[in-house]
Design an enzyme around this catalytic site. Structure first.
Site, PDB file in Angstrom:
ATOM      1  N   VAL A   1     -59.253 -34.764  67.231  1.00 28.64           N
ATOM      2  CA  VAL A   1     -57.800 -34.904  67.351  1.00 28.64           C
ATOM      3  C   VAL A   1     -57.191 -33.646  66.735  1.00 28.64           C
ATOM      4  O   VAL A   1     -57.420 -33.349  65.555  1.00 28.64           O
ATOM      5  CB  VAL A   1     -57.238 -36.152  66.631  1.00 28.64           C
ATOM      6  N   GLU A   2     -56.447 -32.894  67.524  1.00 26.15           N
ATOM      7  CA  GLU A   2     -55.774 -31.694  67.005  1.00 26.15           C
ATOM      8  C   GLU A   2     -54.479 -32.137  66.332  1.00 26.15           C
ATOM      9  O   GLU A   2     -53.577 -32.667  67.001  1.00 26.15           O
ATOM     10  CB  GLU A   2     -55.480 -30.714  68.136  1.00 26.15           C
ATOM     11  N   VAL A   3     -54.417 -31.966  65.022  1.00 24.47           N
ATOM     12  CA  VAL A   3     -53.234 -32.359  64.245  1.00 24.47           C
ATOM     13  C   VAL A   3     -52.385 -31.105  64.040  1.00 24.47           C
ATOM     14  O   VAL A   3     -52.805 -30.156  63.363  1.00 24.47           O
ATOM     15  CB  VAL A   3     -53.643 -32.974  62.892  1.00 24.47           C
TER      16      VAL A   3
END
Ligand SMILES: NC(=O)c1ccc[n+]([C@@H]2O[C@H](COP(=O)([O-])OP(=O)(O)OC[C@H]3O[C@@H](n4cnc5c(N)ncnc54)[C@H](O)[C@@H]3O)[C@@H](O)[C@H]2O)c1
Ligand SMILES: O=C(O)[C@@H](O)[C@@H](O)[C@H](O)[C@@H](O)CO
Length: 278
Positions: free
Chosen positions: A124-126
């Protein structure tokens, strides 16, 4: 028990909902699609409006259309309707959250960009926006880790973030090679899954190149092979994707979406298990 609202029950929203309910969260989902009741995973509660879905949410995962105006309108509504502590996360593939939080309180808004399907793919790219608080970033990382995901915080906003920019570069050349008749879509996929896909599941591009340089490492590769690689003139696919779409449909159209997705999930979960065991 934490409550998460899923706004948008398409490809990504339904996969998120499956992951959330599998991890014991209370999940409410909303989407105007007429068949919503037929497609939601067991255990997910249907809400008829966004306000109803988010009313007591601790987290909101937004999965609406990839459209800036849509996200601007929706996030203004989420800031108004969701509890003040709720984290407002967007699955957007390419739109940094600063673009859709102008004029609203964006301190709880940030990108939580998954790779399809999020119930299988761990990344998940935060990506925080200019208004996002550090507390929100910390909470987002903790939230995704609690779901067995692998959050990576990206501190500078850029359209497409990191994963999709890399994917776009490869996909552009893939489209060009198919359009030029060098390979079919199925053969291109075979090239990737039997080489780069396998390699990059275990060592990323830089470690892979470092190992490609042998004992001399990345420095040797860059000087020994790098010049010819840097000299490659990559292609530009046509602006009309129709022929490519038809070629991909010819390659895969005979199988149903559910059959392809089930095979994908089974294989990817087997890879993840093998990686965890080694
Ligand atoms: N599909 C992917 O591979 C993928 C991967 C990662 C991120 N994303 C991102 O996730 C988001 C959703 O993508 P998708 O592929 O699931 O799209 P999709 O078209 O499958 O689903 C979008 C859903 O949003 C619903 N919707 C429209 N207006 C709405 C509203 N006002 N309230 C609630 N729902 C509404 C639609 O009915 C539809 O079901 C996009 O921002 C996309 O960029 C997609
Ligand atoms: O591949 C993915 O799942 C993600 O990178 C998505 O955000 C993206 O929309 C792709 O499906 C298409 O590039």
């Amino acid at each position: 028990m934490k409550t998460v609202a899923v706004v948008g029950a398409g490809v990504i929203g339904l996969s998120w909902a499956r992951l959330f309910v599998e991890h014991g969260l209370t999940v409410r989902i909303t989407d105007p699609r007429a068949d919503l009741a037929e497609v939601v995973p067991d255990g997910v509660q249907i809400a008829s409006t966004v306000a109803e879905a988010v009313r007591d949410a601790d987290f909101v995962q937004e999965n609406g259309p990839e459209n800036l105006e849509f996200k601007k309108t929706l996030f203004a509504e989420l800031v108004r309707e969701a509890p003040q502590h709720a984290l407002l996360l967007s699955s957007s593939s390419a739109i940094p959250s600063t673009a859709f939080t102008e004029g609203i309180d964006g301190s709880r808004v940030l990108i939580g960009h998954p790779f399809n399907p999020p119930h299988v793919i761990p990344l998940v790219e935060v990506v925080p926006g200019q208004q996002t608080s550090e507390e929100s970033v910390t909470r987002a990382v903790e939230f995704y880790r609690s779901l067995g995901r692998t959050p990576v915080v990206e501190r500078k906003e850029i359209p497409g973030f990191v994963g999709n920019r890399l994917q776009a570069a490869l996909s552009r050349e893939a489209a060009y090679l198919v359009e030029q008749g060098v390979v079919t879509p199925a053969d291109l996929d075979a090239v990737v899954t039997n080489s780069l896909g396998l390699r990059w599941a275990t060592v990323g591009p830089f470690l892979g190149a470092h190992l490609g340089g042998g004992p001399g490492g990345y420095r040797h590769l860059a000087t020994h092979i790098g010049k010819s690689m840097r000299g490659l003139e990559l292609g530009t696919p046509s602006q009309d994707p129709e022929r490519l779409i038809e070629a991909v449909e010819d390659a895969y159209g005979s199988s149903t979406y559910s059959a392809l997705a089930e095979t994908r999930d089974r294989k990817q979960l087997a890879v993840l298990t093998a990686l965890e065991e080694n």
